[in-house]
Every structure is written in C-alpha cells, then in structure tokens.
Write a protein that holds these residues in place. Structure first.
Motif, PDB file in Angstrom:
ATOM      1  N   SER A 294       0.854  -1.195   0.000  1.00 37.19           N
ATOM      2  CA  SER A 294       0.000   0.000   0.000  1.00 37.19           C
ATOM      3  C   SER A 294       0.886   1.240   0.000  1.00 37.19           C
ATOM      4  O   SER A 294       1.959   1.260   0.595  1.00 37.19           O
ATOM      5  N   ALA A 295       0.408   2.235  -0.704  1.00 40.31           N
ATOM      6  CA  ALA A 295       1.112   3.519  -0.761  1.00 40.31           C
ATOM      7  C   ALA A 295       0.081   4.610  -0.991  1.00 40.31           C
ATOM      8  O   ALA A 295      -0.677   4.555  -1.971  1.00 40.31           O
ATOM      9  N   ASP A 296       0.036   5.564  -0.081  1.00 39.70           N
ATOM     10  CA  ASP A 296      -0.958   6.643  -0.158  1.00 39.70           C
ATOM     11  C   ASP A 296      -2.362   6.019  -0.229  1.00 39.70           C
ATOM     12  O   ASP A 296      -2.763   5.324   0.679  1.00 39.70           O
TER      13      ASP A 296
ATOM     14  N   TYR B  28       8.477 -18.397   5.548  1.00 36.22           N
ATOM     15  CA  TYR B  28       9.218 -17.134   5.678  1.00 36.22           C
ATOM     16  C   TYR B  28       8.309 -15.948   5.370  1.00 36.22           C
ATOM     17  O   TYR B  28       7.250 -16.094   4.750  1.00 36.22           O
ATOM     18  N   ALA B  29       8.740 -14.786   5.797  1.00 33.09           N
ATOM     19  CA  ALA B  29       7.974 -13.557   5.569  1.00 33.09           C
ATOM     20  C   ALA B  29       8.927 -12.373   5.451  1.00 33.09           C
ATOM     21  O   ALA B  29       9.989 -12.336   6.082  1.00 33.09           O
ATOM     22  N   PHE B  30       8.533 -11.408   4.627  1.00 34.81           N
ATOM     23  CA  PHE B  30       9.295 -10.175   4.443  1.00 34.81           C
ATOM     24  C   PHE B  30       8.410  -8.982   4.777  1.00 34.81           C
ATOM     25  O   PHE B  30       7.188  -9.040   4.657  1.00 34.81           O
ATOM     26  N   LYS B  31       9.057  -7.906   5.145  1.00 37.09           N
ATOM     27  CA  LYS B  31       8.315  -6.661   5.364  1.00 37.09           C
ATOM     28  C   LYS B  31       9.215  -5.481   5.020  1.00 37.09           C
ATOM     29  O   LYS B  31      10.443  -5.526   5.169  1.00 37.09           O
ATOM     30  N   ALA B  32       8.594  -4.443   4.532  1.00 35.25           N
ATOM     31  CA  ALA B  32       9.331  -3.223   4.196  1.00 35.25           C
ATOM     32  C   ALA B  32       8.390  -2.043   4.409  1.00 35.25           C
ATOM     33  O   ALA B  32       7.319  -1.971   3.803  1.00 35.25           O
ATOM     34  N   ASP B  33       8.780  -1.132   5.284  1.00 39.46           N
ATOM     35  CA  ASP B  33       7.948   0.022   5.606  1.00 39.46           C
ATOM     36  C   ASP B  33       8.730   1.311   5.418  1.00 39.46           C
ATOM     37  O   ASP B  33       9.915   1.398   5.757  1.00 39.46           O
ATOM     38  N   THR B  34       8.056   2.308   4.857  1.00 38.19           N
ATOM     39  CA  THR B  34       8.619   3.655   4.755  1.00 38.19           C
ATOM     40  C   THR B  34       7.597   4.625   5.328  1.00 38.19           C
ATOM     41  O   THR B  34       6.571   4.205   5.873  1.00 38.19           O
TER      42      THR B  34
ATOM     43  N   ALA C  80       4.551   4.290   2.712  1.00 38.14           N
ATOM     44  CA  ALA C  80       4.267   3.036   2.016  1.00 38.14           C
ATOM     45  C   ALA C  80       4.726   1.849   2.853  1.00 38.14           C
ATOM     46  O   ALA C  80       5.638   1.968   3.672  1.00 38.14           O
ATOM     47  N   ASN C  81       4.078   0.738   2.643  1.00 36.80           N
ATOM     48  CA  ASN C  81       4.509  -0.496   3.297  1.00 36.80           C
ATOM     49  C   ASN C  81       4.172  -1.682   2.403  1.00 36.80           C
ATOM     50  O   ASN C  81       3.238  -1.623   1.592  1.00 36.80           O
ATOM     51  N   ALA C  82       4.945  -2.735   2.569  1.00 42.05           N
ATOM     52  CA  ALA C  82       4.746  -3.929   1.755  1.00 42.05           C
ATOM     53  C   ALA C  82       5.161  -5.143   2.561  1.00 42.05           C
ATOM     54  O   ALA C  82       5.998  -5.051   3.470  1.00 42.05           O
ATOM     55  N   GLY C  83       4.585  -6.254   2.235  1.00 39.18           N
ATOM     56  CA  GLY C  83       4.926  -7.491   2.933  1.00 39.18           C
ATOM     57  C   GLY C  83       4.567  -8.695   2.093  1.00 39.18           C
ATOM     58  O   GLY C  83       3.695  -8.627   1.226  1.00 39.18           O
TER      59      GLY C  83
END
Length: 338
Positions: free
Chosen positions: A90-92, A273-279, A282-285
């Motif tokens: 998701s972003a904005d 396994y799992a990944f995550k990335a947050d700014t 925006a965030n993604a997983g």
C-alpha cells in the motif's frame, strides 16, 4: 478370572501388533530428529541427493519429455505439495493484494507414458478471485482432464494416438501434460535450488544443523538452515540488508537414502518465511509457507473412477477448449508469479 486374563492378553497382543504395524509402515520422512548427524553422515546424504539430481545441470530441474532419467535411478516422481502465499502493498491511497493456496499430489513417469496429478488452487489477484480444481491424467495413450475453473467445468478425454491434424486432441493432451509437469517439478526445482545454492563445505560456516534418523529402511538426514542460507539461496548481494527485511525464516530439508545402497530415495522440504518493508508513506509485505515431498514413482495408480465416461474432445468445440484453458492458465500464471 480366566476371562479377565484372556482379555488382558488380547489387549496386550493387539497393542504389540499395532506397534509392529506402525514400525513396519513408517513413512520415508517420518520419525523424530533429535540425534545430531556426524559430518560424514550429513555429507553422504547431501552428496547422494546432488549426484542423483544433477544439480550442476540446470536442465535437470525441469521434467524431461523423453526417456532420459531426470533423477538418477528413478523412473518417475511421486509428490505431495502444499503452498500458502500472500503479498500486499500500500502507498498513499493505492493498495494491492494477492493470495494463493495450493494443494497437489500425484505421480508422473519421466517418459510421460503415464501420469496422474490432482490439485486444488484458490486465491485472488486484487479483486479477481480464482478457484480451480485440476485433474490431469494419462493412461494407455489416452489423456483425461477432470477440471473446474471458477464456474466452468471440464471432463474430457482425448486419444494420444490421434492425428496431428486433430487439433482438439493435441490441445487437450498438451495442456494436461503441461499442468502435470509443472506441478510435479515444483519439489524438484526448490530442492535443486537448495542443493546448488551453497557448496557443502560452506554449510557448517553458515550454521546449518544436521540431524539423523536411521529407523526402518532409510537413513534420513534433516538439514535445518539459518536465515543467512536463505539469503544466499535468493542470491542477495547484501546479506545483512536482506535479513533486515525478513520477519521470519524457517527452512528444513530431509534427505532420505536407502540403507543398503545409499542411493537417494526422496526429499521433503519445508519453508516458512515472511518479508516486510515500511517507509513513511508506504509499506509492503509477503509471506510464503511451502511443504513438498518427492520420491521415486515406478507406476501411476491414482486414476479417477469413471474416467472412461468422460466426454470425447471430438464432441467439443475448439473454441470452448481453448477459452477454458486460456482463462485458467492466465489466472494461474498471475497467481504463481509473486
């Protein structure tokens, strides 16, 4: 009193028989793994799998269409597979989400003289839902399809000896063969990727643990891999940065070899396994859970009942067949590519 004694003896006898039965029928990958394997035992199992699968040759990571051995000493592959994948970002004001649930099992002979594969697949790409059941079979030069895709149903058969000009036969045969090969090759591809990711000599340095179970007819070595290994397997150039995006990682591989010959008999892979990335905005997983096992198949036995009554493709239109398979394959490809 005699009745009580006899009853007790009968119960004891049944218990002994049950224990013996379970011991004799112990599966290839069953049993506890508490005893640490020696480096020699672990290397022997690893080398046996590498040699049998020819991991240095990328062509062996997909099923062949001729009579060449795909896995040394095997006539075919029997497999069981379960997979759960999800990805979201998701972003904005924009959002994207994909989910996939897959279960499959069956057997495929490498010379494609026979195969029987069944699978259930459901998931969604954004708002597009996919619900499919796949049955792909071939016996005595006859192809059988027992499938449903969303609300469309297909039960059909085609003669593999039909003329090359018979487009319907060619289309059905090609599609069921492709589906069976694709599902059966998942376990081979993942296992070969792990075996070829890191030279065996470097496994200990990465912190890989190995445990052994020698009950029954097989020597089973279970390799438990740290997250660093997963980064190497994925080809990450910066391991530390890669690991920072991981929420969790659990990977294990059981390699089974026959006691008498030390030949590679099968493998079972479990990954979670799992990944995550947050700014800031925006965030993604993404997460994935996979369990797949494979072993040698010398014959195919899981054919569906009543398949002889399936409708002949000669009584179906080419457009109907083509539309069904195109819709199914497009949706499955979208699901699998994440």
């Amino acid at each position: 009193m005699k009745k009580k004694v006899m009853a007790t003896l009968c119960i004891a006898l049944i218990a002994v028989m049950c224990v013996s039965l379970f011991a004799c029928n112990q599966g290839m990958f069953d049993g506890s793994f508490k005893k640490e394997a020696t480096s020699e035992e672990a290397k022997a199992a690893w080398d046996s799998a590498c040699e049998a699968m020819g991991v240095s040759n990328a062509e062996t990571m997909a099923l062949a269409s001729d009579e060449d051995e795909v896995i040394k000493g095997w006539k075919g592959i029997a497999f069981e597979l379960s997979m759960e994948n999800s990805a979201a970002a998701s972003a904005d004001d924009s959002k994207a989400k994909t989910t996939l649930n897959l279960t499959a099992s069956g057997s495929v002979l490498f010379d494609m003289s026979g195969f029987g594969v069944s699978a259930g697949i459901n998931g969604s790409v954004q708002d597009k839902a996919v619900d499919a059941k796949i049955g792909a079979y071939m016996e005595n030069n006859v192809y059988y399809a027992d499938m449903s895709f969303n609300d469309a149903v297909l039960q059909a058969q085609a003669d593999a000896n039909g003329s090359v000009l018979d487009v319907a036969n060619e289309l059905l045969g090609g599609m069921v063969s492709s589906l069976s090969q694709s599902l059966a090759s998942v376990g081979m591809t993942y296992t070969a990727s792990i075996l070829s990711a890191v030279p065996y000599e470097e496994l200990a340095d990465l912190g890989v643990k190995a445990y052994i179970n020698t009950s029954g007819d097989y020597n089973r070595v279970k390799f438990e891999f740290p997250a660093e290994f997963f980064a190497r397997m994925q080809g990450a150039s910066d391991t530390e940065a890669y690991l920072e995006t991981m929420a969790n990682a659990s990977i294990s591989l059981i390699v089974a070899t026959e006691k008498e010959t030390n030949m590679f008999s099968g493998a079972k892979l479990d990954m979670d396994y799992a990944f995550k990335a947050d700014t800031n905005n925006a965030n993604a997983g993404a997460s994935s859970k996979l369990s797949v096992s494979m072993s040698n198949a010398t014959e195919v036995t899981n054919y569906p009942k009543g398949k002889e009554d399936f409708k002949s493709v000669k009584d179906m239109t080419i457009n109907d067949l083509q539309t069904f398979f195109e819709n199914m394959m497009d949706s499955l490809e979208a699901l699998m590519q994440f």
